[in-house]
Write an enzyme that holds these catalytic residues in place. Structure first.
Site, short mmCIF file in Angstrom:
data_model
loop_
_atom_site.label_atom_id
_atom_site.label_comp_id
_atom_site.label_asym_id
_atom_site.label_seq_id
_atom_site.Cartn_x
_atom_site.Cartn_y
_atom_site.Cartn_z
N GLY A 208 0.83 -1.19 0.00
CA GLY A 208 0.00 0.00 0.00
C GLY A 208 0.86 1.24 0.00
N PRO A 209 0.24 2.39 -0.20
CA PRO A 209 0.99 3.64 -0.24
C PRO A 209 1.63 3.94 1.11
CG PRO A 209 -1.34 4.00 -0.75
CD PRO A 209 -1.20 2.59 -0.37
N PRO A 210 2.60 4.83 1.15
CA PRO A 210 3.27 5.16 2.41
C PRO A 210 2.29 5.75 3.42
CG PRO A 210 4.41 6.17 0.55
CD PRO A 210 3.14 5.60 0.02
N THR A 212 0.08 4.35 5.43
CA THR A 212 -1.28 3.83 5.60
C THR A 212 -1.38 2.88 6.78
OG1 THR A 212 -0.70 2.30 3.86
CG2 THR A 212 -2.15 4.11 3.27
N GLY A 213 -0.29 2.69 7.50
CA GLY A 213 -0.38 1.90 8.72
C GLY A 213 0.12 0.48 8.59
N THR A 215 3.28 -0.69 9.07
CA THR A 215 4.11 -1.00 10.23
C THR A 215 3.25 -1.19 11.47
OG1 THR A 215 5.72 0.46 9.22
CG2 THR A 215 6.16 -0.23 11.46
N GLU A 430 -9.76 32.41 -8.46
CA GLU A 430 -10.35 31.40 -7.57
C GLU A 430 -11.86 31.32 -7.75
OE1 GLU A 430 -8.55 29.30 -6.22
OE2 GLU A 430 -6.66 30.37 -6.56
N HIS A 433 -12.69 29.19 -10.74
CA HIS A 433 -12.74 27.75 -10.46
C HIS A 433 -14.07 27.38 -9.80
CE1 HIS A 433 -8.67 26.70 -11.39
NE2 HIS A 433 -8.13 27.50 -10.48
N ASP A 506 -2.77 24.34 -12.28
CA ASP A 506 -4.02 23.89 -12.90
C ASP A 506 -3.74 23.23 -14.23
OD1 ASP A 506 -5.12 25.28 -10.82
OD2 ASP A 506 -5.57 27.07 -12.00
#
Ligand code: ADP
Length: 606
Positions: A208-210, A212-213, A215, A430, A433, A506
């Site tokens: 999984g991505p860094p 994410t728990g 460890t 802004e 957008h 953007d």
């Protein structure tokens, strides 16, 4: 669970130290002590003392060209240089001096011989023997094979504390927890599994991505099962000397087997487990370490109570030998948390801080879409720090909201002064957008718009939030997103008839999105369902590599441009149709600097 074992020094250390002390004593201290008692005098004093019959013992040292003598009481030793003096012996005899062989103790010839010849030889032979024994055991794969024990100190105890982490501390990730709880159950009650003949997987790969728990989950398994937790990072195995990593692997598994049942956790396993591709100048050390790991994993029988967990965020780069059944045969995805997961993670971490009653985590979780567990922990902590800065005793909703912005866009720049014109451009940008987003039904509603510059370099931004979880995006939604991204520049063009540099981010995002639509999502008529690009790094930024001919590339580029252009035109059209609202909202934002989604909608729907 922390165990500290002092590494044992080999006996040779003590021998060497004793010998060094003896040598120092012999060569430095003894002569120095002796020298101190000797008084150096002139030849005249010697002659005078001879004449006055005050000399006790005398020793003439031809070699050193000196005379050493004592007084009649023999309690003081003198020394003088030799001078050509033919009648000296007779005069000394007349004065009653006793000719002595030895006044100052000198090293005996035997001792000198031992020290200068025998001892060095013994030391060298000893060291040679020691080294050859070490190298022999290394070659034959002995358990403690290290060069000079350099790795030995690292052959420390690998048991780490699992810090009392339980499954309840890991929020979200329910699927992963369910998967791993089977292992916990097995460690508690292996008999149940043996009875049926079921065997536990030897290795479980957490991908999984860094942040994410992963460890945390590994620690939680050890914590829940109440077994020792051996932990090491993949990069720790890779050393400068070939073979040291392999011996560390051996050490780790040896210790683990002694302590079974236990959990062995290897973090960032891709550091050693990368595919072995016969590249010239490949990394020998890494490959040896990997081979050793494979051998160790084959070496122990299933059901002996050692479970290996490994974590990686690059599963595609792992060697197939490592992921085959019998080694890491189970793969547990640990993905970014969804809305509910984010809320739970925030709650877990918020237990550690004092909260105001007004705090609504579901709003925060919605704002922090795409954040990992580690980022959410960071958001809570930033909020607590902000509360302290503002001398409050508890964390409020606005602390949490502000800290999301800090994590996304950096701190507010205190002294960035925009000119009036710039501020106006940013306000229109802004609102551009937000207005395009709001006017397209399928875009997420606006949460907040601000034109306070941030340390990340953003001069302002529009925060959109998804109402719920979003797993799929339709072509229309993606197109609307591109239109929203171009909305800022479109507003500038309509109002100021010029472009500014403010839209670079953007543009990047819109292009990336348009490109993915054409090359990966099959949303281009011409290419149908053909993948022109493949993602090579799923969990780390999603890099892609092109896999098509040069002509197709040119065609892709043309289509990307066309797609973005179409959406840009759509944005311009929307803004032109709502020019009145655009001006009104931009003025309001210019005035207030930060407005909420609600204020925005109120003005829009007035
Ligand atoms: P990984 O190993 O996946 O990179 P870690 O397990 O080291 O991530 O997580 C880093 C930190 O992020 C943890 O110490 C914890 O504070 C927080 N964290 C990550 N995921 C979660 C989660 N699911 N629940 C609670 N905290 C989490």
């Amino acid at each position: 669970m922390q165990e500290v074992k002092k590494p044992r020094k080999p006996l040779i250390y003590y021998y060497v130290i004793v010998i060094i002390i003896l040598l120092l004593f012999n060569f430095l201290v003894m002569p120095w002590a002796a020298e101190r008692q000797i008084k150096e005098v002139g030849y005249d004093t010697f002659m005078k003392m001879t004449d006055e019959k005050k000399i006790g013992l005398v020793q003439i040292d031809q070699q050193e060209n000196e005379i050493v003598f004592t007084n009649t009481d023999e309690d003081q030793v003198y020394k003088t240089g030799m001078v050509e003096d033919p009648g000296l012996t007779q005069r000394l005899f007349d004065s009653g001096a006793k000719f002595s062989g030895q006044i100052v103790e000198q090293a005996s010839p035997l001792l000198t011989f031992i020290l200068s010849w025998v001892l060095p030889i013994v030391i060298f032979v000893g060291i040679g023997q020691y080294m050859s024994r070490k190298l022999m055991s290394k070659a034959s794969g002995g358990p403690n094979s290290m060069i000079f024990g350099m790795g030995k100190s690292n052959a420390k105890v690998y048991v780490k504390s699992s810090e009392g982490i339980r499954f309840s501390d890991v929020a979200g990730e329910d699927e992963a927890k369910e998967n791993l709880s089977e292992i916990v159950d097995y460690l508690h009650n292996p008999g149940k599994y043996k009875e049926v003949g079921a065997s536990m997987p030897k290795g479980v790969l957490l991908v999984g991505p860094p942040g994410t728990g992963k460890t945390m989950l590994a620690k939680a398994v050890a914590g829940e099962a109440n077994v020792p937790f051996f932990s090491m990072s993949g990069s720790e195995f890779v050393e400068m000397f070939v073979g040291m990593g392999a011996s560390k692997v051996r050490d780790l598994f040896k210790q683990a087997k002694e302590k079974a049942p236990c959990i062995v956790f290897i973090d960032e396993i891709d550091a050693i487990g990368q595919k072995r591709d016969g590249r010239v100048g490949g990394n020998d050390e890494r490959e040896q370490t990997l081979n050793q790991l494979l051998t160790e994993m084959d070496g122990f029988e299933t059901n002996n109570g050692v479970i290996i967990l490994a974590a990686t965020n690059r599963p595609e780069s792992l060697d197939p030998a490592l992921t085959r059944p019998g080694r890491f045969d189970r793969r547990v995805p640990v993905e970014l948390p969804d809305l509910k997961g984010r809320e739970d993670i925030l709650k877990v971490h918020a237990k550690k801080v004092k909260l105001d009653e007004s705090v609504d985590f579901s709003v925060i979780a919605r704002m922090a879409s795409g954040a990992s567990g580690a980022e959410l922990a960071n958001i809570v902590n930033e909020a607590a720090l902000r509360a302290v800065r503002e001398n409050r005793k508890y964390v409020t909703q606005s602390d949490l909201e502000e800290s999301i912005e800090v994590v996304i866009a950096g701190y507010q720049k205190k002294n960035a002064i925009l000119t009036d014109k710039e501020k106006k451009v940013v306000a229109y940008h802004e609102i551009g957008h937000a207005l395009v987003a709001a006017k397209q039904t399928n875009s997420a509603p606006v949460q907040k718009i601000t034109i306070v510059p941030r340390t990340s370099g953003a001069l302002g931004y529009t925060m959109q939030v998804d109402e719920g979880n979003h797993y799929l995006m339709s072509q229309e939604e993606l197109e609307n997103k591109i239109a929203t991204l171009t909305g800022g520049r479109a507003a500038e063009e309509i109002v100021f008839h010029s472009s500014s540099t403010g839209a670079s981010n953007d543009i990047e995002q819109a292009t990336k999105l348009a490109r993915s639509m054409i090359t990966r999502y099959g949303m281009s008529k011409d290419f149908d369902m053909v993948a022109m690009e493949t993602v090579t790094n799923q969990y780390l930024g999603g890099d892609t590599s092109l896999s098509c001919s040069a002509e197709t590339q040119a065609e892709i580029d043309r289509q990307v441009v066309e797609l973005v252009k179409r959406q840009h035109q759509k944005a311009v059209r929307i803004l032109e149709e709502n020019r009145g609202k655009l001006d009104e909202l931009a003025d309001y934002l210019y005035e207030k600097e930060t407005i909420t989604g609600e204020e925005f909608m109120n003005i829009l729907n007035k």
